[in-house]
Design an enzyme around this catalytic site. Structure first.
Site, PDB file in Angstrom:
ATOM      1  N   HIS A   1       8.351  38.218 -42.368  1.00  0.00           N
ATOM      2  CA  HIS A   1       6.552  37.499 -42.215  1.00  0.00           C
ATOM      3  C   HIS A   1       6.255  37.519 -41.250  1.00  0.00           C
ATOM      4  O   HIS A   1       7.053  36.265 -40.000  1.00  0.00           O
ATOM      5  CB  HIS A   1       6.115  36.302 -43.609  1.00  0.00           C
ATOM      6  CG  HIS A   1       6.164  37.704 -44.617  1.00  0.00           C
ATOM      7  ND1 HIS A   1       5.763  36.913 -45.602  1.00  0.00           N
ATOM      8  CD2 HIS A   1       6.085  38.655 -44.994  1.00  0.00           C
ATOM      9  CE1 HIS A   1       5.524  37.421 -46.374  1.00  0.00           C
ATOM     10  NE2 HIS A   1       5.589  38.560 -46.472  1.00  0.00           N
TER      11      HIS A   1
ATOM     12  N   GLU B   1       2.942  23.355 -48.573  1.00  0.00           N
ATOM     13  CA  GLU B   1       2.854  24.829 -49.665  1.00  0.00           C
ATOM     14  C   GLU B   1       3.999  24.276 -50.682  1.00  0.00           C
ATOM     15  O   GLU B   1       4.365  24.433 -52.036  1.00  0.00           O
ATOM     16  CB  GLU B   1       2.874  25.751 -49.304  1.00  0.00           C
ATOM     17  CG  GLU B   1       2.181  26.295 -48.121  1.00  0.00           C
ATOM     18  CD  GLU B   1       1.901  27.579 -48.024  1.00  0.00           C
ATOM     19  OE1 GLU B   1       2.449  28.125 -48.863  1.00  0.00           O
ATOM     20  OE2 GLU B   1       1.484  27.772 -47.242  1.00  0.00           O
TER      21      GLU B   1
ATOM     22  N   GLU C   1       2.497  39.094 -42.367  1.00  0.00           N
ATOM     23  CA  GLU C   1       1.507  39.164 -43.108  1.00  0.00           C
ATOM     24  C   GLU C   1       1.099  37.282 -42.594  1.00  0.00           C
ATOM     25  O   GLU C   1       0.976  36.418 -42.397  1.00  0.00           O
ATOM     26  CB  GLU C   1       2.402  38.168 -44.508  1.00  0.00           C
ATOM     27  CG  GLU C   1       1.268  37.196 -45.569  1.00  0.00           C
ATOM     28  CD  GLU C   1       2.436  36.036 -45.725  1.00  0.00           C
ATOM     29  OE1 GLU C   1       2.558  36.139 -47.100  1.00  0.00           O
ATOM     30  OE2 GLU C   1       2.802  34.960 -45.482  1.00  0.00           O
TER      31      GLU C   1
ATOM     32  N   ASP D   1       9.944  33.487 -42.684  1.00  0.00           N
ATOM     33  CA  ASP D   1       8.252  33.528 -42.482  1.00  0.00           C
ATOM     34  C   ASP D   1       8.103  32.732 -41.508  1.00  0.00           C
ATOM     35  O   ASP D   1       8.467  31.639 -41.413  1.00  0.00           O
ATOM     36  CB  ASP D   1       7.131  32.958 -43.719  1.00  0.00           C
ATOM     37  CG  ASP D   1       5.781  33.079 -42.991  1.00  0.00           C
ATOM     38  OD1 ASP D   1       5.691  32.948 -41.665  1.00  0.00           O
ATOM     39  OD2 ASP D   1       5.473  33.916 -44.682  1.00  0.00           O
TER      40      ASP D   1
ATOM     41  N   HIS E   1       5.880  30.073 -40.983  1.00  0.00           N
ATOM     42  CA  HIS E   1       6.599  28.532 -42.424  1.00  0.00           C
ATOM     43  C   HIS E   1       7.503  27.593 -40.920  1.00  0.00           C
ATOM     44  O   HIS E   1       7.838  27.148 -41.124  1.00  0.00           O
ATOM     45  CB  HIS E   1       6.805  28.794 -43.023  1.00  0.00           C
ATOM     46  CG  HIS E   1       6.361  29.431 -44.201  1.00  0.00           C
ATOM     47  ND1 HIS E   1       4.940  28.514 -44.489  1.00  0.00           N
ATOM     48  CD2 HIS E   1       5.968  30.643 -45.176  1.00  0.00           C
ATOM     49  CE1 HIS E   1       3.916  29.210 -45.531  1.00  0.00           C
ATOM     50  NE2 HIS E   1       4.794  29.823 -45.996  1.00  0.00           N
TER      51      HIS E   1
ATOM     52  N   ARG F   1      -0.373  31.736 -37.570  1.00  0.00           N
ATOM     53  CA  ARG F   1      -0.732  32.495 -38.920  1.00  0.00           C
ATOM     54  C   ARG F   1      -1.730  33.636 -38.268  1.00  0.00           C
ATOM     55  O   ARG F   1      -1.854  34.724 -38.888  1.00  0.00           O
ATOM     56  CB  ARG F   1      -0.988  31.572 -39.662  1.00  0.00           C
ATOM     57  CG  ARG F   1      -0.331  32.180 -40.968  1.00  0.00           C
ATOM     58  CD  ARG F   1      -0.256  31.755 -42.492  1.00  0.00           C
ATOM     59  NE  ARG F   1       0.436  32.245 -42.916  1.00  0.00           N
ATOM     60  CZ  ARG F   1       0.964  31.890 -44.198  1.00  0.00           C
ATOM     61  NH1 ARG F   1      -0.101  30.925 -44.893  1.00  0.00           N
ATOM     62  NH2 ARG F   1       2.250  32.366 -44.484  1.00  0.00           N
TER      63      ARG F   1
ATOM     64  N   GLU G   1      11.275  32.739 -50.688  1.00  0.00           N
ATOM     65  CA  GLU G   1      10.930  32.283 -49.560  1.00  0.00           C
ATOM     66  C   GLU G   1      10.014  31.363 -49.122  1.00  0.00           C
ATOM     67  O   GLU G   1       9.975  30.747 -50.092  1.00  0.00           O
ATOM     68  CB  GLU G   1       9.281  33.126 -49.100  1.00  0.00           C
ATOM     69  CG  GLU G   1       8.507  32.564 -47.891  1.00  0.00           C
ATOM     70  CD  GLU G   1       7.755  33.765 -48.059  1.00  0.00           C
ATOM     71  OE1 GLU G   1       7.029  34.048 -48.750  1.00  0.00           O
ATOM     72  OE2 GLU G   1       6.871  33.419 -47.203  1.00  0.00           O
TER      73      GLU G   1
END
Ligand code: LER
Ligand code: MN
Length: 278
Positions: free
Chosen positions: A218, A165, A253, A192, A195, A224, A159
């Site tokens: 995701h 991160e 997620e 994701d 991101h 989010r 990922e």
């Protein structure tokens, strides 16, 4: 003409107390999470365990049978969150322990026909470790772990994360080009959407660029939260996933906001809408 790809729905269950506040919908144990997921019509659950050894496989098997659910994927993030292990750490012993932690989760996930995810355990380059060195260690680990997953006839999911991160790989296109330099053909990209909202100029174009390497999604909005509760335009993303014949899960997620039940319901509504789009 081949039929348009269909998607399957999944939702996250975290079994890691230290991850509270993170992007996981259900946090009250496997039984409650599976029951709720099934009640709302999800196809699968994505599980975030503290480690392979602490997950009750018998209970999980029973719950999957009872609720007719599958395991979409198993996360390894607790290796970082709880044990501070990463694949690009300067200390070779920590790198080795990180690899073994992931290997055990690959075996666990493999028993359930599911892929394991390498997200935060990829780490970052810093201090005495250069970016080239970190990527070389990561490549070595993915060569090994990708083949460990192949034994179970499942891919290994890698990922790309946003810049806050990791500083290794943040975008799908760069990740796809880098993965193509590996010998293993068994590592796929986890895309994701949270991101990607931070890092991609055009999320749909990034998905087309990664094409058949996209192995998991995701399904998260820009903030989010559940899809529909932020400002992501989902239509072009769904169109791109259809265009690349993405066969996998759209897995929530996401933050359990305003609460887990609402986030789960909203995701299912967005998922059903997505199936009818394009
Ligand atoms: C893991 O799937 C992820 O997206 C990370 O942001 C967790 O830190
Ligand atoms: Mn993710």
């Amino acid at each position: 003409m081949a039929p348009a790809a269909s998607f399957r729905s999944a939702i996250t269950i975290s079994l890691v107390p230290e991850s509270r506040g993170g992007p996981f919908v259900y946090t009250d144990g496997l039984a409650a999470g599976c029951a709720e997921a099934a009640r709302l019509g999800y196809d699968a659950v994505e599980i975030f365990p503290a480690s392979a050894a602490t997950l009750d496989r018998t209970l999980l098997r029973e719950l999957l049978g009872e609720h007719r659910l599958r395991v979409a994927a198993v996360g390894t993030g607790a290796g970082w969150v709880v044990h501070k292990l990463m694949l690009t750490h300067a200390d070779p012993e920590i790198r080795q322990r990180a690899r073994e932690f992931i290997r055990e989760i690959i075996k666990l996930a493999g028993e359930f026909g599911a892929p394991a995810i390498i997200g935060s355990m990829q780490g970052r380059w810093e201090g005495t470790v250069t970016r080239d060195q970190a990527l070389a260690w990561l490549a070595e680990a993915l060569e090994d772990l990708g083949e460990a997953a192949a034994v179970h006839r499942v891919p290994l999911l890698y990922e790309p994360l946003n810049r806050y991160e990791t500083n290794l790989l943040n975008r799908l296109g760069d990740t796809a080009r880098w993965l193509r330099t590996l010998r293993t053909r068994n590592v796929r990209i986890l895309a994701d959407l949270f991101h990607m909202n931070i890092e991609e100029a055009d999320a749909a174009a990034a998905l087309r660029e990664a094409g058949p390497l996209v192995g998991h999604v995701h399904f998260a909005d820009s903030n989010r939260r559940a899809i529909g509760l932020g400002h992501t335009a989902i239509e072009p993303i769904i169109a791109a996933l259809r265009e690349i014949d993405y066969p996998g899960y759209l897995s929530a997620e996401i933050l359990p906001l305003p609460d887990a039940a609402t986030a789960a319901r909203q995701t299912m509504e967005s998922f059903r809408r997505a199936l009818t789009l394009c």
